[in-house]
Enzyme design. Structure first.
Site: not given
Length: 511
Positions: A266, A278, A289, A352
């Site tokens: 990812k 967020k 991330d 995802r």
């Protein structure tokens, strides 16, 4: 940091000139008449050096020792785990600005895995991030009032690993040095701020890796990704001015007919959460991330050094998740590369979405296994903290191999369930699947979402949201799970070789 292996028993280590001499002292101190052995024995007898791994006794300019700074550090039973704790305890000394030449010496012959643990832990302990720091001008050497120990922490220039017999551990040392290079590469890229680690920059880093023999790289932009039909990936990226990159790395160490292992990382280089924004607190940590992408880059850096007989493909869908007027909205329905439609209930569940298209693309390589690596869910942090990565797998043999590799590399994971019932929460009245379920078992439902995009190929998902970086005063990337992945790949490469040798022996016996 340049690392060198030498035969350096205690007597020779006492004569070795360096800025810091660190001595790994086991529970049972080996007998010896040399200054270091005598010093370690006295320290243990007087209980100034505890047996607990990582206990350190600093000694300045002891008699008969060439080094001014000496650190006796307890390494317990000498196991790899104990040696790692011991070496990490030396971090402050290794980063001292006056320490440029270090010797790390085993008083006793190292146990299996201890040399690897020492090399990787030393590299971790000595690491200092500098990429975006200003270059402060230090006072001239020898200038009036100059303090040789003043200044920001720095990494040593060179480290000598001393063992009683270097030839006995040469192979392990060489492998450890390659692994340490890969972990450091992953840490460095994950630590960089998002404006210094854009998707384009990750693509350039991958292309540089392709300069090594056996490694090839292809980097695709938005138009090429659209042509592939990666609608989910494109949807996440469209809220950012930074163009996405789909990075494909290939390492060819085995025959062309050998099925590769595909690693999917990812690569969200910054995650605001998109329209599902967020909270501001600690949002800066969302530069981490892309920890999965960094780990794939780190694995390929290690493969360039280790050259195992295996084929590996690395896929990195890299983009930012930003909230502008074109950004993906809650309730939107997108079409993935697989043809499945996805209702986006939360734009902060974007990882995802980019992974599902990459997993579909991975199937074209007809791989022996697919492993995706992602800082995917806060739920996994709640479940496992920062000690173990979450492991989900469709295949028991693959899961067992990854668990063994994690234990061997001291980069552990923990297998989580994938019962079909967990997928019930992903049902949508407007699409084939929703991108999130409810709050319960969030890490599991995320894995169940990804499982929909993998065929019959053995597949594993590593949720590294808790293990990829640390917050607080120790804020920074860990380089995990490069150790686990490299250990798994080396084991997979060794398995066919062992099988071929067994077949040869069987044929010889029949003959």
């Amino acid at each position: 940091m340049n690392v060198e292996l030498k035969t350096l028993a205690a007597a020779a280590a006492a004569r070795h000139k360096c800025d810091l001499l660190a001595v790994l002292v086991p529970d049972e101190v080996p007998a010896g008449e040399d200054p270091l052995s005598s010093l370690a024995a006295r320290a243990r007898d007087q209980q100034d050096l505890e047996k607990k791994p990582g206990s350190v006794l600093q000694v300045y300019a002891p008699e008969g020792v060439a080094a001014r700074r000496v650190a006796l550090v307890a390494c317990g039973d000498g196991s790899a785990r104990s040696v790692r704790k011991a070496v990490l305890a030396l971090a402050a000394g290794l980063r001292h600005p006056a320490v440029q030449r270090v010797a790390l010496v085993f008083m006793a012959p190292p146990a299996d895995g201890a040399v690897r643990a020492a090399v990787c832990a030393a590299d971790e302990a000595a690491y200092v991030y500098t990429a975006t720091k200003g270059k402060a001008k230090a006072p001239a050497k020898g200038a009036k009032g100059a303090d040789p120990g003043a200044g920001a922490p720095s990494s040593p220039d060179a480290l000598v690993l001393g063992v009683p017999e270097a030839a006995a551990v040469r192979a392990e040392f060489d492998a450890a040095r390659g692994l340490a290079e890969g972990i450091a590469f992953a840490r460095e890229w994950a630590n960089r701020p998002a404006n210094h680690a854009t998707p384009t920059m990750l693509g350039e880093a991958a292309r540089e890796l392709a300069g090594a023999p056996g490694i090839e790289c292809t980097v695709r932009g938005p138009a090429e990704v659209a042509k592939l039909g990666m609608g989910a990936f494109l949807a996440v990226a469209r809220g950012s001015e930074e163009p996405l990159r789909f990075i494909e790395l290939r390492y060819c160490g085995a025959g062309k007919s050998d099925a590769p292992v595909v690693l999917v990382g990812k690569g969200i280089t910054f995650d605001t959460g998109g329209i599902s924004l967020k909270p501001a607190a600690e949002m800066d940590e969302m530069k981490f991330d892309m920890g999965g992408a960094a780990s794939v880059l780190g694995v390929f850096r290690a493969l360039a050094e280790l050259r195992p007989a295996i084929n590996v493909v690395g896929l990195i869908p890299a983009c930012e998740n930003m909230p502008d007027g074109r950004a993906l909205k809650p309730g939107d329905v997108v079409t993935s590369m697989s043809g499945q439609t996805i209702e986006v209930l939360n734009t902060d569940a974007e990882g995802r979405l980019v992974l599902c298209d990459a997993l579909t693309y991975a199937e074209r390589f007809k791989p022996s296994a697919i492993i995706d690596i992602a800082t995917l869910t806060g739920a996994c942090v709640v479940a496992l903290g920062g000690v173990r990565s979450g492991l989900f797998a469709s295949d028991d043999a693959l899961a067992a191999a990854l668990e063994r590799a994690g234990e061997q590399a001291q980069d552990p994971c923990w297998r989580m369930p994938l019962d079909d019932e967990y997928g019930e929460g992903l049902k949508s009245p407007f699409a084939d699947v929703a991108n999130v379920g409810g709050r319960p078992a969030g890490a599991v439902t995320a894995a169940k979402f990804l499982q929909r995009f993998v065929g019959e190929t053995p597949w594993a998902h590593l949720d590294i949201a808790g293990s990829a970086w640390k917050g607080g005063a120790a804020k920074g990337a860990t380089g995990r799970p490069v150790g686990l992945l490299v250990s798994y790949l080396l084991g997979a490469a060794a398995a066919p070789a062992a099988a071929r040798k067994g077949s040869a022996r069987a044929r010889a016996a029949k003959g």
